[in-house]
Design an enzyme around this catalytic site. Structure first.
Site, PDB file in Angstrom:
ATOM      1  N   ASP A  25     -64.175 -10.884  19.479  1.00 27.95           N
ATOM      2  CA  ASP A  25     -64.512 -11.326  18.126  1.00 27.95           C
ATOM      3  C   ASP A  25     -63.524 -12.417  17.741  1.00 27.95           C
ATOM      4  O   ASP A  25     -62.351 -12.124  17.482  1.00 27.95           O
ATOM      5  CB  ASP A  25     -64.408 -10.157  17.134  1.00 27.95           C
ATOM      6  CG  ASP A  25     -65.445  -9.060  17.362  1.00 27.95           C
ATOM      7  OD1 ASP A  25     -66.065  -9.038  18.440  1.00 27.95           O
ATOM      8  OD2 ASP A  25     -65.602  -8.215  16.461  1.00 27.95           O
ATOM      9  N   LYS A  52     -70.195 -12.664  12.535  1.00 31.00           N
ATOM     10  CA  LYS A  52     -69.501 -11.531  11.912  1.00 31.00           C
ATOM     11  C   LYS A  52     -68.921 -12.000  10.583  1.00 31.00           C
ATOM     12  O   LYS A  52     -68.422 -13.120  10.476  1.00 31.00           O
ATOM     13  CB  LYS A  52     -68.406 -11.031  12.866  1.00 31.00           C
ATOM     14  CG  LYS A  52     -67.501  -9.946  12.316  1.00 31.00           C
ATOM     15  CD  LYS A  52     -66.506  -9.494  13.392  1.00 31.00           C
ATOM     16  CE  LYS A  52     -65.399  -8.638  12.799  1.00 31.00           C
ATOM     17  NZ  LYS A  52     -64.397  -8.233  13.806  1.00 31.00           N
ATOM     18  N   LYS A  85     -72.743  -8.875  12.540  1.00 28.30           N
ATOM     19  CA  LYS A  85     -71.767  -7.790  12.363  1.00 28.30           C
ATOM     20  C   LYS A  85     -71.150  -7.884  10.972  1.00 28.30           C
ATOM     21  O   LYS A  85     -70.632  -8.927  10.587  1.00 28.30           O
ATOM     22  CB  LYS A  85     -70.683  -7.857  13.442  1.00 28.30           C
ATOM     23  CG  LYS A  85     -69.604  -6.775  13.283  1.00 28.30           C
ATOM     24  CD  LYS A  85     -68.634  -6.777  14.461  1.00 28.30           C
ATOM     25  CE  LYS A  85     -67.422  -5.890  14.199  1.00 28.30           C
ATOM     26  NZ  LYS A  85     -66.465  -5.913  15.323  1.00 28.30           N
TER      27      LYS A  85
END
Length: 217
Positions: free
Chosen positions: A90, A152, A182
């Site tokens: 990430d 995300k 996300k």
């Protein structure tokens, strides 16, 4: 009852996290069969070893939490994480570029990380609370063009805040099901978690995952 456990990246990212806490997160991830544990890069080898016999994935963070490292450093960090056993990374975008609407630069930064990963899932943290609506969409489209797998919302460390239903809706619409979404940052109860999924989240970054799941049952 959906398999909410498989939406969850069970997360511990505070800088002062001791080994015992990382072990606890790993144990809970195995117990509840979460999708992954999300830990800082320094814990990737440890987590990979502990989770080798399970289907729980190892997720880590790159350029975290500010996103202001150079692309070269982010790329090296991601490559090392994969080598150390990470399945997913990430990364944080260059938020300063995004707030100046420099989305070519945002894309190039993400592309450097994508190109450095021989395999693995790339999630792109856009720090949605720091962006306006057009910038949220612009960052998502830059991530898609660079070959990311997910966008995300948040690091959970930005003073402007974490995930919002509004940001998740915008992001889901921008990527149109082509990428995952996300939601992470400040999701502390089952009601909020479900609201994020209703808004289009396909993965959740949670630190109080066990309590949230227990709250649903």
């Amino acid at each position: 009852q959906m398999n909410l456990n498989k939406y969850i990246d069970h997360t511990v990212l505070k800088a002062d996290t001791p080994k015992a806490k990382v072990q606890q997160i790993i144990d809970e991830a195995i117990q509840y069969d979460f999708m992954s544990v999300c830990i800082n890069p320094t814990w990737v080898s440890f987590a990979a070893e502990k989770l080798a016999a399970t289907d729980v994935k190892v997720c880590t963070v790159i350029g975290f939490p500010l996103g202001a490292n150079t692309s070269t450093v982010k790329a090296f960090e991601a490559a090392e994480a994969i080598k150390n056993g990470a399945d997913e990374v990430d990364m944080v975008i260059n938020v300063g570029d995004a707030v100046q609407n420099r989305f070519g630069a945002v894309q190039a930064d993400i592309q450097a990380v994508r190109d450095a990963m021989p395999y693995g899932v790339l999630k792109v943290i856009i720090e949605s609370a720091a962006l306006d609506d057009d910038q949220i969409v612009g960052a998502c489209l830059a991530a898609e063009r660079a070959g990311a797998d997910y966008v995300k919302t948040s690091t959970g460390f930005h003073p402007a805040g974490g995930a919002s239903v509004h940001a998740v809706e915008l992001m889901a619409k921008a990527v149109g099901g082509r990428l995952g979404v996300k939601a992470s940052g400040g999701i502390r109860d089952a009601q909020t978690a479900l609201a994020m999924i209703d808004a289009g989240a396909t993965r959740l970054g949670l630190s109080s995952s066990a309590a949230i799941l227990d709250g649903l049952s």
